[in-house]
Design an enzyme around this catalytic site. Sequence first.
Site, PDB file in Angstrom:
ATOM      1  N   ARG A  54      79.967  66.246 -25.841  1.00 31.27           N
ATOM      2  CA  ARG A  54      79.119  67.438 -25.899  1.00 31.27           C
ATOM      3  C   ARG A  54      78.090  67.416 -24.773  1.00 31.27           C
ATOM      4  O   ARG A  54      77.643  68.467 -24.290  1.00 31.27           O
ATOM      5  CB  ARG A  54      78.427  67.554 -27.266  1.00 31.27           C
ATOM      6  CG  ARG A  54      77.481  68.748 -27.395  1.00 31.27           C
ATOM      7  CD  ARG A  54      77.216  69.090 -28.862  1.00 31.27           C
ATOM      8  NE  ARG A  54      76.741  67.963 -29.609  1.00 31.27           N
ATOM      9  CZ  ARG A  54      75.472  67.560 -29.688  1.00 31.27           C
ATOM     10  NH1 ARG A  54      74.525  68.223 -29.013  1.00 31.27           N
ATOM     11  NH2 ARG A  54      75.124  66.532 -30.431  1.00 31.27           N
ATOM     12  N   TYR A 107      80.352  93.896 -18.190  1.00 28.12           N
ATOM     13  CA  TYR A 107      81.242  93.480 -19.270  1.00 28.12           C
ATOM     14  C   TYR A 107      80.592  93.753 -20.634  1.00 28.12           C
ATOM     15  O   TYR A 107      79.401  93.508 -20.831  1.00 28.12           O
ATOM     16  CB  TYR A 107      81.574  91.992 -19.117  1.00 28.12           C
ATOM     17  CG  TYR A 107      82.349  91.422 -20.271  1.00 28.12           C
ATOM     18  CD1 TYR A 107      83.575  91.965 -20.647  1.00 28.12           C
ATOM     19  CD2 TYR A 107      81.852  90.355 -20.998  1.00 28.12           C
ATOM     20  CE1 TYR A 107      84.286  91.452 -21.723  1.00 28.12           C
ATOM     21  CE2 TYR A 107      82.562  89.822 -22.068  1.00 28.12           C
ATOM     22  CZ  TYR A 107      83.773  90.378 -22.427  1.00 28.12           C
ATOM     23  OH  TYR A 107      84.467  89.870 -23.491  1.00 28.12           O
ATOM     24  N   ASP A 179      77.281  87.353 -12.466  1.00 32.38           N
ATOM     25  CA  ASP A 179      78.634  87.138 -12.955  1.00 32.38           C
ATOM     26  C   ASP A 179      79.585  87.384 -11.780  1.00 32.38           C
ATOM     27  O   ASP A 179      79.762  88.514 -11.334  1.00 32.38           O
ATOM     28  CB  ASP A 179      78.923  88.114 -14.105  1.00 32.38           C
ATOM     29  CG  ASP A 179      80.332  87.989 -14.668  1.00 32.38           C
ATOM     30  OD1 ASP A 179      81.145  87.231 -14.103  1.00 32.38           O
ATOM     31  OD2 ASP A 179      80.622  88.669 -15.676  1.00 32.38           O
ATOM     32  N   LYS A 204      89.484  83.667 -16.573  1.00 33.77           N
ATOM     33  CA  LYS A 204      90.089  84.689 -15.728  1.00 33.77           C
ATOM     34  C   LYS A 204      90.680  84.070 -14.459  1.00 33.77           C
ATOM     35  O   LYS A 204      91.574  83.255 -14.531  1.00 33.77           O
ATOM     36  CB  LYS A 204      89.042  85.763 -15.408  1.00 33.77           C
ATOM     37  CG  LYS A 204      88.229  86.249 -16.617  1.00 33.77           C
ATOM     38  CD  LYS A 204      89.081  86.823 -17.715  1.00 33.77           C
ATOM     39  CE  LYS A 204      88.284  87.616 -18.750  1.00 33.77           C
ATOM     40  NZ  LYS A 204      87.298  86.829 -19.509  1.00 33.77           N
TER      41      LYS A 204
END
Length: 390
Positions: A54, A107, A179, A204
């Site tokens: 983590r 988005y 982004d 993506k």
Amino acid sequence: MTGPGTAAVHGDDGLVPGGAVAPPIVQSATFSAESDERFTEIATEARGSAFYTRYGNPNHAQVAAVVAELEGAETGLVTASGMGAISTIALALLSAGDHVVVQRSTYGGTTSLATGLLPRFGVSCTQVDQTDSGAFERALRPETRLVLVETPSNPLLELTDLAAVAASAHAAGALVVVDNTFATPVNQRPLGAGADLVWHSGTKFLGGHSDVSAGVVVGPAGLVERVWRTSIVTGSTLGPVDAWLLLRGIRTLPLRVQRHNDNALALARALEGHPAVARVRYPGLPSHPQHDLARRQMTGFGGVLGVDLAAGRAGAAALLAGLRLAKRAASLGSVSTLVVHPRSMWAGIVDAGQLAATGIGEGLVRVSTGIEDTSDLVDDFRAALDTVPT
């Protein structure tokens, strides 16, 4: 600074153990230490990769180093998804009473975060038209901490003048977070234009094969460490296998992006002027209202375009039904061409009021070109368009 092809292959040199050409998958949730001193060292190291997955993992470190090299960033980190990346950034850098400026065209998940979730925690938000650089400046307040940018935007393919927005935001004491999913670092490097942090949905183009969900954040070490310290609390942890898959996809990113660029431009040119098409949205076309800006701040125009059908939703449905090669699916950036009706998809992400304000029309189809042969792809769309009502 190396070129993107070299960076994609060698950006993690020195981080792959044992001389392996293909990095091994380190499928371990935790790591041992040989002494109390060493345990304390690995437990307190920022963005370490030898304590607890983590906190970090060798596969995380490898892929983050490669994306940072591609973006021209000092360092980076990975998360379980693109939304994990932007949500962690927001939680790391915002507090109650702060203000965020976000584009109206972006988005749907980012819109929901900025206008739906953050206000619940006392963070206000102003949405602006990204094509108007002055709108960002007018929206800035003394309490503005972040300006959230996506260029080209999803799914309207509108552009933001990165240098202009960064200059006004920094003058007001705000950070600019970009982004870069649509453009990829092969076509655009926002940090060089003044952005403070860059994030990606690695699901993506970076991954590129529709087989992994991931997010990446890159930027200066101090800011990235702040985001990392929040990420170990929120737990948006990328699994080692997924990190390995993401890195494997990035190795061929520059090659794939060139084909995506070529296919999208060829398809945009072929569809523009068809009687069933009201408008083609693609920054690489001279008809795009911001084509000159695209030429200034991008080295390639990306693999995504928007097609507005003259017959509205009926036209969109007919086009989608008539395609043979393209797959009707959410997401983008795959080796396969993917098509979607954004108005339908966004209805499950943002509320009705926000959806109406997005400017996404009923006749819009988003096309993410794959790496198929260009002529086959163009022929497929032309044949499908010939069945669409005008």
